[in-house]
Structure formats: structure tokens, C-alpha cells
Design a protein around this motif. Sequence first.
Motif, PDB file in Angstrom:
ATOM      1  N   THR A 285       0.745  -1.174   0.420  1.00 26.82           N
ATOM      2  CA  THR A 285      -0.107   0.023   0.079  1.00 26.82           C
ATOM      3  C   THR A 285       0.560   1.275  -0.021  1.00 26.82           C
ATOM      4  OG1 THR A 285      -0.248   0.029   2.331  1.00 26.82           O
ATOM      5  CG2 THR A 285      -1.559  -1.073   0.977  1.00 26.82           C
ATOM      6  N   VAL A 286       1.244   1.996   0.872  1.00 30.39           N
ATOM      7  CA  VAL A 286       1.565   3.079   1.069  1.00 30.39           C
ATOM      8  C   VAL A 286       3.457   3.095   0.629  1.00 30.39           C
ATOM      9  CG1 VAL A 286       2.270   2.744   3.734  1.00 30.39           C
ATOM     10  CG2 VAL A 286       2.401   4.769   2.830  1.00 30.39           C
ATOM     11  N   PHE A 287       3.756   2.287   0.977  1.00 26.95           N
ATOM     12  CA  PHE A 287       5.059   2.150  -0.501  1.00 26.95           C
ATOM     13  C   PHE A 287       5.234   0.739  -0.724  1.00 26.95           C
ATOM     14  CE2 PHE A 287       6.621   5.497   2.022  1.00 26.95           C
ATOM     15  CZ  PHE A 287       6.355   5.499   3.743  1.00 26.95           C
ATOM     16  N   ASN A 288       4.056   0.885  -2.100  1.00 29.70           N
ATOM     17  CA  ASN A 288       4.045  -0.105  -2.786  1.00 29.70           C
ATOM     18  C   ASN A 288       5.397   0.580  -4.025  1.00 29.70           C
ATOM     19  OD1 ASN A 288       3.480  -1.304  -5.168  1.00 29.70           O
ATOM     20  ND2 ASN A 288       1.657  -1.821  -4.599  1.00 29.70           N
ATOM     21  N   ALA A 291       3.916   0.686  -7.989  1.00 27.82           N
ATOM     22  CA  ALA A 291       2.565   2.022  -8.387  1.00 27.82           C
ATOM     23  C   ALA A 291       2.746   3.004  -7.496  1.00 27.82           C
ATOM     24  CB  ALA A 291       1.796   0.654  -7.525  1.00 27.82           C
ATOM     25  N   HIS A 292       4.494   3.438  -6.833  1.00 22.66           N
ATOM     26  CA  HIS A 292       3.987   5.242  -6.673  1.00 22.66           C
ATOM     27  C   HIS A 292       5.621   5.446  -6.419  1.00 22.66           C
ATOM     28  CE1 HIS A 292       0.190   4.350  -4.582  1.00 22.66           C
ATOM     29  NE2 HIS A 292       1.024   3.581  -4.172  1.00 22.66           N
ATOM     30  N   ARG A 293       6.338   5.028  -6.872  1.00 26.34           N
ATOM     31  CA  ARG A 293       7.293   5.577  -7.635  1.00 26.34           C
ATOM     32  C   ARG A 293       7.224   6.378  -8.833  1.00 26.34           C
ATOM     33  NH1 ARG A 293      12.562   3.689  -6.740  1.00 26.34           N
ATOM     34  NH2 ARG A 293      13.906   4.667  -6.477  1.00 26.34           N
ATOM     35  N   ARG A 294       8.798   6.946  -8.574  1.00 20.27           N
ATOM     36  CA  ARG A 294       8.689   7.880 -10.449  1.00 20.27           C
ATOM     37  C   ARG A 294       9.892   8.302 -10.713  1.00 20.27           C
ATOM     38  NH1 ARG A 294       4.344   6.611 -12.701  1.00 20.27           N
ATOM     39  NH2 ARG A 294       4.944   7.715 -14.469  1.00 20.27           N
TER      40      ARG A 294
END
Length: 313
Positions: A285-288, A291-294
Motif C-alpha cells: 500500500t503506502v510504499f508500493n 505503484a507509486h515511485r516515479r
Amino acid sequence: MTRYLRAAAAQLGPVHLADDRASVVGRLIEMLREAHGAGCRLVVFPELALTTFFPRYWWDDAAEADRFFEREMPGPETAPLFEEAKRLGVAFYLGYAELSEEEGQVHHYNSAVLVGPGGDIVGKYRKVHLPGHADHRAALEFQHLEKRYFEVGNLGFPVWRLFGRVMGMCICNDRRWPETYRVMSLKGMELMMVGYNTPDTNQYHPEPKHLKMFHNHLTMQAGAYQNGTWVVASAKAGAEDGFGMIGGSCIIAPTGERVAQALTEEDEVVFYDCDLDLGDYIKRTVFNFEAHRRIEHYGLITERTGPFAAAPD
Ligand code: ING
């Protein structure tokens, strides 16, 4: 695959210049037995666990420091620790000064080995972030000469599978740098082992003493949470020939919470039943990362070592 791993941080009290390796190994074996008695299968010892923190001293001839290095691991003086660990079936992390000969060249590293429950060396790490300075600074209360006595580690940040789970290692100052946790977490790290020797005063700049312990825990708790990993951290603590070092050995959950902590600045074993699945929800979730890093916006992190004045983007 192991879900619960009872792990111990085995904090060492002071090791003085006059203390020989055999006496220190005896202390390590005592703590290994104590941890085993408490049901632990993994024990983390400190950085440079076999000797005093010798980078605090200046010798005109740097080779004077070679007496603090191990030429083989295990060697005659450390073999009893490996044998006892094998007898008890306990894995361990051991920090030590490594003198190695590679292609006829002698190298000096601040190293750590991960030894499996069968007494075999599973992996080795050589410290990447060397703090302090390389020159003699007479005005300082004590030196910090890791840049004089050690080369930068040349093994990167490897991870290894132990008890069916992905384990990482780092050493002391590495724990202050977010890159350390992130590189190993991008390789799937679930538990990070770290030994440290941290002076209890800042010899470079006056700052309140309480900040040493605050920053020690802050960096590891942040690293644990931001990467959904367990951290088992073990100090060499107390006053070595009068030079104080912080304790605060601890075990940190992937939530960032300290779940066990040493109370003394002596030899002390603290342990905890680490649920190695606990970090899964954080990584999902929060540090997936996926899914989230750019990463298209992170280039400067590996292109630029330090900040320099630049026109605003
Ligand atoms: N010791 C210290 C550490 O990183 C240090 C050095 C202390 C650097 C405080 C910066 C601030 O905990 C080692 N051995 O790296």
C-alpha cells in the motif's frame, strides 16, 4: 517459508585497547548462548565487534592499525564463535575489520559477515558510507579516521536468502543514508541487520548529547517504515578507554516502531519474535514501489554526489 523469526540484537559493552580478541569472543559466545536460550535463531553483533573502535586514534604510520584487522574469517580466534553457533544452530551477523589480499593487492575494509545456522558464511558486506576524516585533526577531542583506515566497500548492497526470507546487511553510518535501505528493498529485503559504534559526542560541532540517540533511532525507524522492513540494530556501547559510545540497540518493526531496546551500555541481549509478513501490507500500500515511485523524476539522486548552486529548474 519462515513467518516468525525470533531475532536478537547482542549489544557489546566497551572493548578497550588492552582487551584481547579471545576475551571479546568469549563475551560474544556468552551472548550467543543467552540468545539461543531465549529461542533466538538469528543474533546481530555490532560493527568492529572484535576490537576497540580504533578509528578514534591517529598513528603516523597507518599500518599501525593493521593489528586490529582480521586476515581470515573465521580465524583461530574467531573459530570458537563459529563452532558454538553451529552447535547451537544459530545464525549471526558479525562486524569486523577485514584485511584482504586481492590480486596481490592488500585491501582494508570495514566489513560484516552473515553466518548461517550451519556455521557457513552466507554473505559478506563491506561498508560503503565511511564517515569522518582522513587527516589528523589535533584540535579534536578524538579522531574519526574511517576514511584513513578503510577503503569504500566494493560489494555494493547485496541481499541473501536465510530461513527462506530476504536479509540485508549494512554497517553503522550506512544506516543514516536512505539509499542504503532503498537499494536493498528494491531487491526485496525483509529484514536489515546493522551493527554500529557511535560516539556519544559530536567532536566536530557542539550539539546536545541527546541528539546522538535521537538521530540513531530516527534514521533506522524511518528507514524501516519507508521500506516496510524489519531492522535489528546492535551497538558497541559504553566508554572504551574513556571514550563514550551510545547504546540504544534495538529491534524495529516495518511500522517504524521500536519493539525491543537495550537499557544499558553493557553486554546486553534484546530479542523479539519478528513477524516477517508484517511489512507486506506496507509494501503493498503506502510504499508500493511499483505503484507509486516515479523514477523519471529521481535522476539527480545518482547523477549528482552533492548539491551545487544551480539555476532554479
Ligand atoms: N559511527 C558514527 C555513525 O554513523 C557518525 C559516525 C556519528 C557520523 C554521528 C555522523 C553523525 O553512527 C560510525 N562508525 O559510522
